[in-house]
Scaffold this active site. Sequence first.
Site, short mmCIF file in Angstrom:
data_model
loop_
_atom_site.label_atom_id
_atom_site.label_comp_id
_atom_site.label_asym_id
_atom_site.label_seq_id
_atom_site.Cartn_x
_atom_site.Cartn_y
_atom_site.Cartn_z
N HIS A 1 0.84 -1.21 0.00
CA HIS A 1 0.00 0.00 0.00
C HIS A 1 0.87 1.26 0.00
O HIS A 1 0.70 2.15 -0.84
CB HIS A 1 -0.91 -0.02 1.23
CG HIS A 1 -1.76 1.19 1.38
ND1 HIS A 1 -3.09 1.23 1.02
CD2 HIS A 1 -1.49 2.44 1.86
CE1 HIS A 1 -3.58 2.42 1.25
NE2 HIS A 1 -2.64 3.18 1.77
N GLU A 2 1.79 1.32 0.95
CA GLU A 2 2.62 2.53 1.05
C GLU A 2 3.55 2.68 -0.14
O GLU A 2 3.87 3.80 -0.57
CB GLU A 2 3.41 2.52 2.36
CG GLU A 2 2.55 2.57 3.61
CD GLU A 2 1.57 3.74 3.64
OE1 GLU A 2 1.86 4.77 2.99
OE2 GLU A 2 0.53 3.64 4.30
#
Length: 680
Positions: free
Chosen positions: A469-470
């Site tokens: 995600h990051e």
Amino acid sequence: MTANPLLTEWNTPFELPPFSDIEPAHFTEAFEKAMVQARAEINAIADNAEAPTFDNTIRALEASGELLTRAARTFYNLSGAHTNPDLQAIEREMAPKFAKHGSETFQNEALFQRIASLWSQRGELGLDEEQARVLERYHTMFQRAGAGLGAAGKSRMAEISQNLASIGTQFAQNVLKDEADYKLVLESEEDLAGLPDFLIAAAAEAAAERGLEGKYVITLSRSSIEPFLQFSTNRPLRETAFKAWSGRGEGGGETDNREIVSKTVALRAEKAKLLGFDSFAHFKLDDTMAKTPDAVRELLTKVWTPALKRAREEEEKLAEMARSEGGNFKIAPWDWRHYAEKVRKDEFDLDETELKPYLQLDKIIEAAFDTATRLFGLSFEEKHGLPTYHPDVRVFEVKDRDGKHVGLFLGDYFARASKRSGAWMSAFRSQHRLDGEISPIIVNVMNFSKGTPGEATLLTFDDARTLFHEFGHGLHGLLSNVTYPIISGTGVARDFVELPSQLYEHWLSEPEVLSRFAVHYKTGEAMPNALLDKLLAAENFNQGFATVEYTACALVDLEIHLLTEASDLDVTDFEKKTLQAIDMPDAITMRHRVPHFAHAFAGDSYSAGYYSYMWSEVMDADAFGAFEEKGDIFDPETAEKLYTHIYSAGGRPDPAQTYKAFRGRAPEINALLTKRGLAA
């Protein structure tokens, strides 16, 4: 004090901040001098005797304050990822000063008149798409900061901004202190009952870091507390740990955040009223894709109803499991993860202890990089000996398929007391082309539990998803291809910004990725197909719980910012009554309870905007279908459209239109419900 490195040219490799030369006191001096310089630059633009043009006003504003921006980015990255009491004191001191500086800019009447003049004749200026967007952003920002108000309104808006900056900073520092101060010390066999080897090893490492060799420590980092709640068979200890985790920011005493929340909500409501909006939620959402609170509530309700039904069914299964073991009690929040793990094992023959040895941090990083290579032609080369703010930080040079430098990527993966909780992407420098090509320096910050010395750091599947995600956010910053800083990278609508990150998560779950990078940390053998099949089959397990704990936060965030009067707001009572009104199960708590809800109250980023993750998820669930429909999750044509319309475009295009340009149509909510396993 040495000569101030924040006020000089940086001759470091890739112009990284010279971290080892920077002392806390340098920031105070740098901020003071850089603010004076920035104010002079802005006043020169406002007082320019020549008629306003895009270049002498908007472009000039984009180029102003460079020294201040550089120092501030360095400071705020450190204050989040590696702070100390000196930095925290400076942060408290500077928060209202930065707010005052911003107010003086946005409320400069001569400057606003120049922008308004350009806006009124925008159709005659011959602007390209990017310039038109940048002009629109400046006009909107100035209006929303009170540039069109009378003298009294401007003065009050400035006061509100300074007050909000101060208490938002205090909110964040209070949460960090509660997290840093807490440790659940485990010593006896009874304390360790049920804990797997990987968690015991991580707890021993956490204890050693705190000078408690020979003991074991559970912290309030998710990578520590959640596995403890999953595996500990000591129910009283689970309750103790959960209540500490859930109670951050409301322990009474100096770190209690409830009064700060009350003041914040009241000030935000007053700000919205000054600007002519019905509530702060109406004000905040007016500048998003959603536009209105009704649109947000409609989305959240569509998801809440099936999620609540599923969560009730899940709770009954947990209760059955507890009863089968002789547990004669109602499922409590500190029981949910524990019995969910047992039910998952029973239904899918899958448990975390079997899975985790195949999820090495280094291999998941490699998987994230490889996915970017196959989609966008990027390469990543680790660089050693470069300046970093902590020994754990890793630095990678990123190049495109032609070998051209794209930017730097910094990975800061491990939990520590000097770092706030959670995971995020930030930038030490954003991409732009105002004066030549400026390449980005992007950082991902995580809070994984570090493995013991010489051993691999092992992740849960949720940890691995967080990393992807990051890194999706990171790619949004790295691949940015715009001229103007204001729309660079993640400079997009709040409810669009999560699309690149949430979309990137999809590749982690694909067998084509997992089969290559999920390898055993001791043997190097790939995850067996049978285990991979079980992992994917169980992907939507516990989705009722996950959706309810998230959606409850989004609904409470919306409702609290719809208040028009909050001077006597009882935060605990408001949270309780709002959850009762939506029939929140007693066995589930909000993912972020209000007193430590940093997204909403440690600054303004996600205030009245926590719904954004789900708004973006409607798009990301639908967007990945574009690859699935091609029968190739790395389809070159689709990847090129993804790069052009999503990852490189920054805030240049209208978000709804750029999504349609990528997908060929608007997103459909059924894709989200199907992804979460909640479709009828």
